[in-house]
Design an enzyme around this catalytic site. Structure first.
Site, short mmCIF file in Angstrom:
data_model
loop_
_atom_site.label_atom_id
_atom_site.label_comp_id
_atom_site.label_asym_id
_atom_site.label_seq_id
_atom_site.Cartn_x
_atom_site.Cartn_y
_atom_site.Cartn_z
CD GLN A 196 -3.00 -1.38 0.02
OE1 GLN A 196 -3.66 -1.15 0.20
NE2 GLN A 196 -2.77 -2.81 -0.33
CB ALA A 237 -11.75 1.06 3.42
CG HIS A 238 -7.12 -0.60 0.35
ND1 HIS A 238 -6.52 -1.03 0.38
CD2 HIS A 238 -8.94 -0.04 -0.01
CE1 HIS A 238 -7.09 -2.04 0.03
NE2 HIS A 238 -8.10 -1.70 -0.69
CG ASN A 239 -6.74 2.59 -3.52
OD1 ASN A 239 -5.89 2.88 -3.32
ND2 ASN A 239 -7.60 0.96 -3.02
#
Length: 340
Positions: A196, A237-239
């Site tokens: 990540q 969360a990611h993105n």
């Protein structure tokens, strides 16, 4: 501190009706206000509480009638009352400028004028801290982070490496910004971590509540749009790409790679599945579960999410089920079909 109603009205640019020379010593909410206090009435549904209150005066909407006590009429009573409270009680003292001797600031970090760094705070290699930013005791700023002017990082908040914050960003205690996104691939029977490396971008005037987490992107940054306000204990969360001026209440969970438009409102415990797109001005009532894209200007409620009006009708029907069940039993008995 004691002032007159006239002085208070000048502070909030309101219209005085009643005794403008009445002295006021404090500002309190309707349920707590007594003689010598000014309170506020946000809308007509609180008029009964105002009439029964012991407060000496009130800040009210422009439509509220006089009831014998002085009032100050304004367009927005709540914000006017906030201004009065700040005047009467005094604003908190600014933190002392400078770097506490018990803080650690890497020699390569760039610290602008007016920055305050509290005891036990850490600023990592290559990071840049903007003018008049305050980093309180125990906060941790990773490597190669950039913080704009007038940010406030509260105690024990953590910014991982490569976080970018705009101006006037507030990160409350215990928040974690830029931790690894939850990304794994199953290979040969084992969960293998996907690196990540995307970082975080938080735009101007964002506020992030205590113990909230915002994960870094996988390859590109997770982004929080200008003016967005995020409550305590939220998970993003990611993105994800969160739009401008969103309001996200406590315990909301937004899974990876979601996008929201501008002026989205999410009530407490809303859950959003991964890869969802939520349009502008969407309102998601508390505990709504989003499992498909939501068009702009929608108001949704329930799990799965449906239009708010439809869900309210369903709840009304559900409340009637016991009566319907009894009616069915009576009909079956009448028809000789038994009571089951």
């Amino acid at each position: 501190m004691t002032v007159t109603i006239r002085q208070l009205a000048e502070w909030v640019r309101g219209e005085v009706l009643g005794d403008a020379d009445l002295p006021i010593s404090n500002a309190r909410a309707l349920t707590d206000a007594g003689p010598g206090d000014i309170t506020f009435v946000e809308d007509a549904k609180h008029l009964h509480a105002w009439h029964s209150s012991q407060a000496s005066a009130a800040i009210v909407p422009t439509t509220v009638p006089v009831n014998g006590r002085p009032i100050i009429r304004v367009a927005d009573p709540l914000m006017a009352f906030v201004s009065v409270v700040q005047h009467l009680r005094g604003k908190p003292l600014d933190a002392a400028h400078g770097i506490d001797r018990n803080a650690f600031v890497h020699p390569s970090a760039k610290i602008a004028p007016g920055v305050s760094v509290g005891p036990g705070a850490v600023i990592g290699e290559g990071s840049s801290i903007g003018q008049n930013t305050t980093i309180l005791g125990g906060a941790s700023i990773g490597r190669n982070c950039t913080l704009g002017a007038e940010c406030v990082i509260h105690p024990r908040a953590v910014l991982y490496d490569d976080c970018i914050l705009g101006e006037r960003v507030v990160i409350h205690a215990g928040a974690v910004i830029g931790a690894d996104g939850f990304g794994y691939r199953l290979q040969q029977g084992r969960h293998v971590k996907v690196p990540q490396v995307g970082g975080i971008v938080i735009e101007n005037d964002v506020e992030i509540g205590a113990c909230t987490t915002v994960d870094r992107g996988t390859f590109e940054p997770t982004r929080i749009g200008e003016g967005t306000k995020i409550d305590n204990q939220v998970m993003i969360a990611h993105n994800c790409r969160i739009g401008k001026h969103n309001v996200i209440a406590g315990h909301v969970g937004i899974a990876g790679s979601c996008t929201t438009g501008d002026y989205v409102v999410m009530g407490g415990k809303v859950g959003v599945a991964d890869h969802m797109t939520i349009g502008d001005r969407v309102i998601l009532a508390a505990q709504t579960g989003v499992t498909r894209d939501v068009p702009s200007d929608s108001k949704l409620f329930g799990l799965p999410a449906v239009p708010l009006k439809d869900q309210m009708r369903r709840l009304v029907c559900i409340a009637k089920l016991p009566d319907i069940h009894r009616d069915v039993i009576r009909l079956k008995k009448h028809l000789g079909l038994g009571d089951e």
